[in-house]
Design an enzyme around this catalytic site. Structure first.
Site, PDB file in Angstrom:
ATOM      1  N   GLY B  16      93.460 -10.254 -54.748  1.00  0.00           N
ATOM      2  CA  GLY B  16      94.159  -9.534 -53.695  1.00  0.00           C
ATOM      3  C   GLY B  16      94.272 -10.520 -52.569  1.00  0.00           C
ATOM      4  O   GLY B  16      95.301 -11.091 -52.372  1.00  0.00           O
ATOM      5  N   THR B  17      93.216 -10.764 -51.919  1.00  0.00           N
ATOM      6  CA  THR B  17      93.097 -11.933 -51.036  1.00  0.00           C
ATOM      7  C   THR B  17      93.667 -11.869 -49.651  1.00  0.00           C
ATOM      8  O   THR B  17      94.723 -11.298 -49.397  1.00  0.00           O
ATOM      9  CB  THR B  17      93.771 -13.175 -51.686  1.00  0.00           C
ATOM     10  OG1 THR B  17      93.260 -13.364 -52.970  1.00  0.00           O
ATOM     11  CG2 THR B  17      93.496 -14.404 -50.870  1.00  0.00           C
ATOM     12  N   THR B  18      92.893 -12.568 -48.788  1.00  0.00           N
ATOM     13  CA  THR B  18      93.455 -13.004 -47.516  1.00  0.00           C
ATOM     14  C   THR B  18      93.157 -14.491 -47.417  1.00  0.00           C
ATOM     15  O   THR B  18      92.010 -14.903 -47.549  1.00  0.00           O
ATOM     16  CB  THR B  18      92.751 -12.301 -46.341  1.00  0.00           C
ATOM     17  OG1 THR B  18      92.798 -10.905 -46.543  1.00  0.00           O
ATOM     18  CG2 THR B  18      93.416 -12.661 -45.035  1.00  0.00           C
TER      19      THR B  18
END
Lengths: 260, 237
Positions: B16-18
């Site tokens: 998903g990540t940021t």
């Protein structure tokens, strides 16, 4: 059990896909991943407008790079020099435009290596781009761009456009995307053969302001480029003032409450 | 109901990540969260999304875990050869272009957004954003991954040119932390990597040490601690 069946079919699918891909090139039955086929754009630029004026060509484009409905990048340069005599403006997928610039770089380099005193003019570059785009379209692997190509060589002004499927035009004023619908009607009314630089810039700004109001992917930071026999200049990025101070804007529902 | 509980463990691993990359007056700072999800299940809650390519160039990976890993493996391999042939450290620009080539030429098959950051003696600290499709853009700062949606406004307001190393680091940690608060696909710890002329520093900010945002409350070991801390008979009628 559902999970076991899914695992089983996943293995079969992978094996099948590998078999098909090892046959290389595009068979009618290949899945999406094996061969390059019609893609979809990711990071896109919106309209480019170009007009002929007294001394040469003027072109305008904003600096937006949209990612779907997000305005992701706001400093993308979509107007670039090509060789000595030409200027290119691009809308559509930015990665494909960056690749086109590499192709053009090679084209100009090889042309210069002939060392014969001649150099490719805008008409030739436009034709080259048309061939590239059309042939890619025929392979179902388009460069997802609409391009405006303008320039001056030996006193002859040239302005053309080419789309991702290879449709190409040559005219006194051209535009891509929304520009076709919003800018060209203005240009059809107000363009003249003998526009001065100042008049041309004002005309382009009128079109760009209109696009800013009505094109969702427009961004208020633009560049205007000018190319003449003498050479090419691309302006520094700047913004346009917009106008919201109308009575009808302040009170839109007077006399018709509930409307908008 | 059984299906919901197990989720789809065969779904592709996606981060998903940021991810964030920021330049400051001396180098760059890369930041990322640490959550890797398979559908709704968190496959890895402490992943390292900031991957080394060379001594002086690192990347932040987002999107498909497999795709971003394989791209980084190839580029590391190519850069290693390039460094041997060149006789000196590769530049950030060269590393970024290699990533671009793979992303662009395989655009139909890859689903990975990458931020390349590093320091070289010619251009100093540089950040390159390479989103889906293979566009390459050099930027003073870059954000990516699903969590970045929540950070566009934040960076519009908080980013300033010419920050110090500490200011930039604080900005990155704050930003990843804010994204984690709102993006279900981001979580875990905040990792940062600082790259400048002096070398590379890795930092680690555990999830329980990040600031609390709106509607988040202090963490405790047990309700019993709360009850015992306040008045002797808090639950009397």
């Amino acid at each position: 059990m559902p999970s076991e069946q899914k695992l089983g079919s996943a293995i079969v699918d992978t094996v099948f896909a590998n078999m098909v891909s090892s046959q290389n090139e595009s068979s009618l039955l290949s899945s999406e991943g094996d061969s390059q086929r019609t893609q979809y754009p990711y990071v896109t630029g919106t309209s480019v407008i170009g007009i002929k004026y007294k001394d040469g060509i003027l072109m305008a484009a904003d600096m937006g790079g949209s990612y779907g409905s997000t305005i992701r990048y706001k400093s993308v340069e979509r107007l670039k020099q090509v060789g000595k005599h030409s200027l290119i403006g691009a809308s559509g997928e930015i990665s494909d435009f960056q690749e086109i610039l590499r192709y053009l770089d090679e084209l100009i380099l090889h042309d210069s290596m002939w060392d014969d005193g001649n150099s490719l003019g805008p008409k030739e570059v436009h034709n080259y781009l048309t061939r590239v785009l059309y042939n890619r379209r025929n392979k179902f692997d388009p460069l997802w761009n609409s391009l405006v190509l303008g320039g001056v060589k030996n006193g002859q002004k040239y302005l053309g456009s080419v789309s991702m499927i290879g449709v190409h035009f040559e005219d006194d004023h051209v535009a891509t995307g929304f520009g076709n619908h919003l800018a060209r009607p203005i240009l059809r009314e107000e363009w003249r053969e003998d526009l001065t630089f100042e008049e041309g810039v004002k005309l382009l700004e009128k079109c760009m302001r209109n696009l800013l109001y009505r094109d969702r992917s427009a961004v208020n930071k633009l560049q205007i480029a000018k190319i003449t026999e003498e050479g090419l200049t691309i302006s520094q990025p700047y913004s346009l003032k917009t106008f919201w101070n109308f009575a009808a804007f302040k009170n839109p529902t007077v006399g018709a409450e509930g409307s908008w | 109901m059984d299906r919901d509980a197990t989720a789809d463990v065969n779904a592709p691993h996606s981060m998903g990540t940021t991810i964030i990359g920021v330049t400051y007056n001396g180098g760059v700072i890369l930041g990322a969260d640490s959550r890797t999800s398979t559908g709704l299940y968190v496959a890895n809650r402490a992943s390292d999304k900031i991957t080394q390519l060379t001594d002086n160039v690192y990347i932040c990976r987002s999107g498909s875990a497999a795709d971003s890993q394989i791209v980084s493996d190839y580029v590391r391999y190519f850069l290693h050869q390039h460094t041997i042939q060149l006789g000196q450290p590769a530049t950030v620009k060269v590393a970024a272009n290699l990533v671009r080539l793979l992303s662009y030429n395989n655009k139909n098959m890859l689903q990975t957004g990458i931020i390349v950051g590093g320091w070289d003696k010619y251009e100093g600290g540089k950040i390159y954003g390479i989103p889906l499709g293979g566009t390459i853009l050099e930027q003073p700062f870059a954000i990516g991954g699903s969590g970045s949606s929540y950070l566009y406004g934040f960076f519009d307001q908080a980013w300033k040119e010419g920050m110090t190393k500490d200011e930039a680091e604080q900005l990155v940690v704050k930003a990843v932390s804010l994204a984690i608060a709102r993006d279900g696909a981001s979580g875990g710890v905040v990792r940062t990597v600082t790259i400048n002329s002096e070398g590379v520093t890795r930092n680690f900010y555990p999830g329980d040490q990040l600031p609390l945002w709106h509607e988040e409350v202090e963490a405790h070991n047990s309700l019993l601690d709360i009850l015992n801390a306040s008045s002797p008979e808090p639950m009397s009628t």
